[in-house]
Scaffold this active site. Structure first.
Site, mmCIF file in Angstrom:
data_model
loop_
_atom_site.group_PDB
_atom_site.id
_atom_site.type_symbol
_atom_site.label_atom_id
_atom_site.label_comp_id
_atom_site.label_asym_id
_atom_site.label_seq_id
_atom_site.Cartn_x
_atom_site.Cartn_y
_atom_site.Cartn_z
ATOM 1 N N ASP A 24 5.912 2.128 0.390
ATOM 2 C CA ASP A 24 6.754 1.947 -0.808
ATOM 3 C C ASP A 24 8.037 2.769 -0.770
ATOM 4 O OD1 ASP A 24 4.635 0.460 -1.632
ATOM 5 O OD2 ASP A 24 3.978 1.804 -3.221
ATOM 6 N N GLY A 69 1.103 9.896 0.076
ATOM 7 C CA GLY A 69 2.278 9.651 -0.765
ATOM 8 C C GLY A 69 2.348 10.632 -1.934
HETATM 9 O O1 F6P Z 1 1.070 2.722 -2.336
HETATM 10 C C1 F6P Z 1 1.070 1.806 -1.316
HETATM 11 C C2 F6P Z 1 0.582 0.477 -1.777
HETATM 12 O O2 F6P Z 1 0.576 -0.360 -0.666
HETATM 13 C C3 F6P Z 1 1.356 -0.156 -2.929
HETATM 14 O O3 F6P Z 1 2.528 -0.800 -2.524
HETATM 15 C C4 F6P Z 1 0.351 -1.104 -3.495
HETATM 16 O O4 F6P Z 1 0.657 -1.382 -4.817
HETATM 17 C C5 F6P Z 1 -0.910 -0.345 -3.347
HETATM 18 O O5 F6P Z 1 -0.738 0.540 -2.272
HETATM 19 C C6 F6P Z 1 -2.125 -1.201 -3.107
HETATM 20 O O6 F6P Z 1 -3.239 -0.394 -3.068
HETATM 21 P P1 F6P Z 1 -4.666 -0.817 -2.538
HETATM 22 O O7 F6P Z 1 -4.613 -0.951 -1.061
HETATM 23 O O8 F6P Z 1 -5.559 0.291 -2.955
HETATM 24 O O9 F6P Z 1 -4.984 -2.136 -3.180
#
Ligand code: F6P
Length: 390
Positions: free
Chosen positions: A144, A119
């Site tokens: 996202d 991303g």
């Molecule tokens: O960036 C993608 C995402 O899924 C976001 O929507 C979310 O806030 C974040 O990653 C969660 O991250 P992790 O898997 O590191 O907890």
């Protein structure tokens, strides 16, 4: 010398890694890059494990055998991923700049290009490597959908389907028990997923980070529905949505609340001049962390209806990618190899209508594609009576 020239002219060596959160469609993209690179262009390809960490540690995996078969429909990433950044990597209990090690491994593997699937953060990291002289190309992935410069990211469509189906199912309980169901959807900085799933699932209230909400306005919308004979409501809330009241608290004491997030939201609206004392600042930080639970509790108090919370979390990132994501990942992956063949580097391969286009990493890095307040989907949602809490 002759061998070197032959390699440069005839064969390109490419490396590929996946970085940031996993996302449906990553394997389809790896397959798209790999099959086109090898089958169409006769390039060699190797994978690096676990994002930039694997590149730093030179942990490679061959991708030129059967590894690319049967992965189109599989969730996650066969390469593994991590959120490690080249310039700030935890090593031996310290945060170190490992960029030089990465540059060294790129050259030791005789790479002509490194393809990074990720991303906005990955685009930033890839730009840093570009500035160190490496040939890099990125593909935009995230559920996202907040990567600047592309119409859409792969992973988004799958997550949208999962979140919309969840809202459909939650309607049963909301309706039968006359409850408010608050469903938290991923999306810290951008509300694309909550907005899309909310509209697709017919949520009565949609709360997104781009539109700070007034809890009294949300409660009044729910009470009004009850007065009209629908004593239940679905509230789709993005994990980064924030109330006006809470935003003001954080704006008043960003340093005391202390988090990066507090500093970020500081720029989003008019500042409150009141200064918080330590306990208020600590309370604000706690509220920020648990705001969906807090929202449900307050709505229960303000409406007299029972409220329940469902946090969809990583369910939205898992499992089989949708057909649309497989197609998008294949389009972007194969387009990346066309650019490599032409020697066009330092770009993200963006989706633009039915086509793809290279966008310079300098234009992408550090930007977030948020939902504009006048986005047509917000307008449509308002027309069918969706409340945004503003
Ligand atoms: O960036 C993608 C995402 O899924 C976001 O929507 C979310 O806030 C974040 O990653 C969660 O991250 P992790 O898997 O590191 O907890």
């Amino acid at each position: 010398m002759a061998i070197t020239i032959e390699k440069k002219v005839m064969t390109k060596y490419i490396g590929i890694l996946t970085a940031g959160g996993d996302s449906p469609g990553l394997n389809a993209a790896i397959r798209g890059v790999g099959k086109a690179a090898m089958g169409h262009y006769g390039m060699h390809i190797i994978g690096f494990r676990d994002g930039f960490r694997g590149l730093m540690e030179n942990r490679t995996t061959p991708l030129d055998g059967g590894q690319l078969s049967g992965i189109l429909t599989i969730g996650g990433t066969i390469l593994g991923t991590s959120r490690d950044k080249p310039h700030k990597m935890p090593v031996g209990g310290k945060m170190l700049d490992m960029t030089d090690a990465i540059v060294g491994n790129y050259h030791d593997n005789h790479l002509d290009c490194l393809v990074c699937l990720g991303g906005g953060g990955t685009a930033k990291n890839a730009l840093r490597l570009k500035q160190k002289g490496l040939n890099v190309i990125t593909l935009p992935k995230t559920i996202d959908n907040d990567v600047w410069g592309t119409d859409i990211t792969f992973g988004f469509d799958t997550a949208l389907g999962i979140a919309a189906e969840a809202i459909d199912r939650l309607h049963s309980t909301a309706h039968s028990h006359h409850r408010i169901i608050v469903v938290e959807v991923m999306g810290h900085r951008a509300g694309w997923l909550a907005l899309g799933a909310g509209v697709a699932g017919g949520a009565d209230v949609v709360l997104i980070p781009e539109i700070p909400y007034d809890i009294d306005s949300v409660a009044e919308a729910i009470r009004e529905r009850a007065r009209r004979g629908s004593p239940f409501s679905i509230v789709a809330v993005a994990e980064g949505a924030i109330s006006k009241q809470h935003l003001a608290l954080l704006q008043a004491a960003p340093a005391k609340a202390g988090s990066k997030k507090a500093a970020r939201v500081k720029d989003k609206g008019p500042a409150d001049t009141r200064t918080l004392d330590d306990s208020e600042a600590a309370a604000a930080a706690v509220l920020y962390a648990d705001r969906t639970l807090h929202l449900a509790k307050r709505l229960e108090q303000l409406t007299g209806l029972e409220a329940r919370v469902t946090i969809l979390g990583h369910l939205q990132r898992g499992g089989t990618p949708s057909a649309a994501d497989r197609i998008l990942a294949t389009r972007l992956g194969t387009a990346a190899t066309d650019l490599i063949a032409k020697g066009r580097f330092g770009v993200m391969v963006a989706a633009k209508g039915d086509a793809t286009r290279p966008v310079k990493l300098e234009e992408v890095a550090g930007k977030v594609k948020i939902v504009p307040a006048d986005h047509p989907l917000i307008m449509s949602a308002r027309r069918v009576g969706t409340n945004f809490g503003d």
